[in-house]
Design a protein around this motif. Structure first.
Motif, PDB file in Angstrom:
ATOM      1  N   ASN A 141      -1.644   7.727  -4.188  1.00 36.57           N
ATOM      2  CA  ASN A 141      -1.855   6.867  -5.363  1.00 36.57           C
ATOM      3  C   ASN A 141      -1.095   6.059  -5.824  1.00 36.57           C
ATOM      4  O   ASN A 141      -1.048   5.192  -6.800  1.00 36.57           O
ATOM      5  N   ARG A 142      -0.053   5.841  -4.784  1.00 36.72           N
ATOM      6  CA  ARG A 142       0.933   4.839  -4.917  1.00 36.72           C
ATOM      7  C   ARG A 142       1.074   3.710  -4.257  1.00 36.72           C
ATOM      8  O   ARG A 142       1.109   3.951  -3.136  1.00 36.72           O
ATOM      9  N   VAL A 143       1.352   2.685  -4.802  1.00 36.61           N
ATOM     10  CA  VAL A 143       1.531   1.296  -3.846  1.00 36.61           C
ATOM     11  C   VAL A 143       2.909   1.206  -3.544  1.00 36.61           C
ATOM     12  O   VAL A 143       3.768   1.416  -4.474  1.00 36.61           O
ATOM     13  N   VAL A 144       3.375   1.113  -2.279  1.00 38.54           N
ATOM     14  CA  VAL A 144       4.494   1.091  -1.422  1.00 38.54           C
ATOM     15  C   VAL A 144       4.323  -0.244  -0.743  1.00 38.54           C
ATOM     16  O   VAL A 144       3.668  -1.033  -0.733  1.00 38.54           O
ATOM     17  N   SER A 145       5.507  -0.290  -0.115  1.00 39.85           N
ATOM     18  CA  SER A 145       6.193  -1.586   0.709  1.00 39.85           C
ATOM     19  C   SER A 145       6.378  -2.617  -0.331  1.00 39.85           C
ATOM     20  O   SER A 145       6.148  -3.887  -0.023  1.00 39.85           O
ATOM     21  N   ASP A 146       6.574  -2.236  -1.555  1.00 40.22           N
ATOM     22  CA  ASP A 146       6.802  -3.482  -2.558  1.00 40.22           C
ATOM     23  C   ASP A 146       8.389  -3.914  -2.829  1.00 40.22           C
ATOM     24  O   ASP A 146       9.028  -3.382  -2.045  1.00 40.22           O
ATOM     25  N   PHE A 180      12.002  -1.874   1.257  1.00 44.33           N
ATOM     26  CA  PHE A 180      11.349  -1.207   2.549  1.00 44.33           C
ATOM     27  C   PHE A 180       9.941  -1.552   2.456  1.00 44.33           C
ATOM     28  O   PHE A 180       9.345  -1.228   1.972  1.00 44.33           O
ATOM     29  N   VAL A 181       9.799  -2.489   3.594  1.00 46.89           N
ATOM     30  CA  VAL A 181       8.354  -2.744   4.013  1.00 46.89           C
ATOM     31  C   VAL A 181       7.707  -2.262   5.085  1.00 46.89           C
ATOM     32  O   VAL A 181       6.754  -2.686   5.483  1.00 46.89           O
ATOM     33  N   PHE A 182       8.549  -1.430   5.894  1.00 50.75           N
ATOM     34  CA  PHE A 182       7.876  -0.950   7.090  1.00 50.75           C
ATOM     35  C   PHE A 182       7.471   0.498   6.932  1.00 50.75           C
ATOM     36  O   PHE A 182       7.876   1.535   7.734  1.00 50.75           O
ATOM     37  N   TRP A 183       6.787   0.801   5.832  1.00 50.57           N
ATOM     38  CA  TRP A 183       6.251   2.097   5.514  1.00 50.57           C
ATOM     39  C   TRP A 183       5.609   2.929   6.587  1.00 50.57           C
ATOM     40  O   TRP A 183       6.023   3.851   6.809  1.00 50.57           O
ATOM     41  N   SER A 184       4.451   2.090   7.254  1.00 58.58           N
ATOM     42  CA  SER A 184       3.880   2.909   8.286  1.00 58.58           C
ATOM     43  C   SER A 184       3.482   1.922   9.452  1.00 58.58           C
ATOM     44  O   SER A 184       3.240   0.684   8.851  1.00 58.58           O
ATOM     45  N   PRO A 185       3.265   2.278  10.671  1.00 52.42           N
ATOM     46  CA  PRO A 185       2.738   1.429  11.514  1.00 52.42           C
ATOM     47  C   PRO A 185       1.314   1.014  10.837  1.00 52.42           C
ATOM     48  O   PRO A 185       0.845  -0.328  11.456  1.00 52.42           O
ATOM     49  N   SER A 186       0.663   1.799  10.457  1.00 49.67           N
ATOM     50  CA  SER A 186      -0.844   1.478   9.898  1.00 49.67           C
ATOM     51  C   SER A 186      -0.701  -0.119   8.769  1.00 49.67           C
ATOM     52  O   SER A 186      -1.793  -0.651   8.491  1.00 49.67           O
TER      53      SER A 186
END
Length: 328
Positions: free
Chosen positions: A131-136, A160-166
């Motif tokens: 439920n959290r917006v990341v790569s912000d 940090f914008v490389f949260w996941s390969p997806s």
């Protein structure tokens, strides 16, 4: 965009026993507004219904291609094998893990900005992690940075914008140039791959949530990384390797002190994992592999600091450790 002239995107999903989520993942690909794609699903000897789910969709849509491994591969070896299946004609590659999904505008928005910035080898966006917006963290006015700048900001813990390969779109040529795109020795291979390719390419960003990353007990983070907190050690290793490339000598020296201190504070909090011999063995051996000796004096200072500055949290950890030991 026009499907007849749009660049081809290779979407790749390596899957091992992904039955609970794979159907929804595939449907999210089929729901893309952008239509010029191929979808490679690599089934890694799954023992559940993953293969049947993938084949059901491949029979309905010729763009979906299902491959099977002959024997069970380690996770990163399976990911590399999957990436080797992409078409020679594809311009971009989009990994989507079997337990994740893409929102309908994902490919359209990412390809659009990639076409505006042809030197960008990595394209990212916001993603929803549970439920959290990341790569912000990037200002809304910024959607392009040099590879050096984005890696520098990452190593300095500014963003940090490389949260996941997806969450990423990558130029296919950059994948094809590497026999093994991911370094199969280390868990943070996706981040390492970004540090590698951004030495000679740039970065662009879409200010929109385009991917859902699931949080669940069976995720790689929970099953592999969490028990020994392999991530913190892997990040330290990556900093030692790539910090000198992207940071000035003074920046590297200051940031290394911060990261090394943070690491020992983590170890100090882990002192209360009484009896966990394998935990300490793992960290000592990996420190040695990076060229550093395990320091009892640093651990002692970090432990005193934890007790002084976090007394309630420290006592709580100690109480849990005592309870755990008594229940063994």
């Amino acid at each position: 965009m026009n499907a007849t002239s749009d660049p081809l995107v290779s979407i790749v999903t390596p899957v091992f026993n992904g039955e609970p989520y794979l159907d929804e993942c595939i449907q999210s690909v089929l729901a893309q507004k952008y239509q010029n794609w191929e979808y490679i699903i690599l089934n890694n000897c799954s023992t559940d219904g993953s293969l049947a789910i993938a084949e059901k969709y491949s029979k309905k849509d010729a763009r979906i291609k299902v491959h099977n491994t002959r024997q069970l591969l380690p996770m990163l070896k399976n990911h590399n094998h999957a990436l080797r299946q992409i078409s020679p004609a594809s311009k971009y590659c989009k990994v989507v893990h079997a337990d994740d999904l893409l929102f309908p505008e994902c490919l359209e928005r990412m390809v659009s900005i990639a076409e505006v910035y042809p030197t960008a080898g990595v394209i990212a966006s916001y993603c929803l992690w549970g439920n959290r917006v990341v790569s912000d963290g990037l200002p809304y006015s910024e959607n392009f940075l040099t590879g050096k700048d984005i890696c520098r900001l990452t190593l300095l813990d500014k963003i940090f914008v490389f949260w996941s390969p997806s969450c990423l779109l990558i130029l296919s040529d950059l994948i094809r140039k590497r026999d093994s795109f991911y370094n199969e020795k280390y868990l943070n291979a996706d981040l390492e791959a970004c540090y590698e390719i951004l030495q000679k390419s740039d970065f662009s960003f879409v200010h929109q949530v385009l991917t859902l990353i699931r949080r669940h007990d069976e995720s790689v983070t929970n099953k592999i990384a969490a028990p020994y907190n392999r991530i913190i050690l892997s990040n330290l290793r990556l900093f030692i390797k790539y910090g000198p490339i992207y940071l000035s000598p003074d920046e590297y020296k200051r940031q290394f002190k911060i990261k090394y201190r943070q690491y020992y504070h983590f170890l100090a909090r882990s002192l209360f994992n009484l009896g966990e011999k394998e935990f300490w063995k793992y960290h000592k051996e990996n420190l040695k592999d990076m060229g550093y000796s395990f320091s009892l004096s640093k651990l002692a200072r970090a432990s005193v600091s934890e007790l002084m500055h976090r007394p309630i949290a420290t006592v709580t950890l100690l109480a849990k450790a005592i309870t755990k030991t008594r229940n063994k």
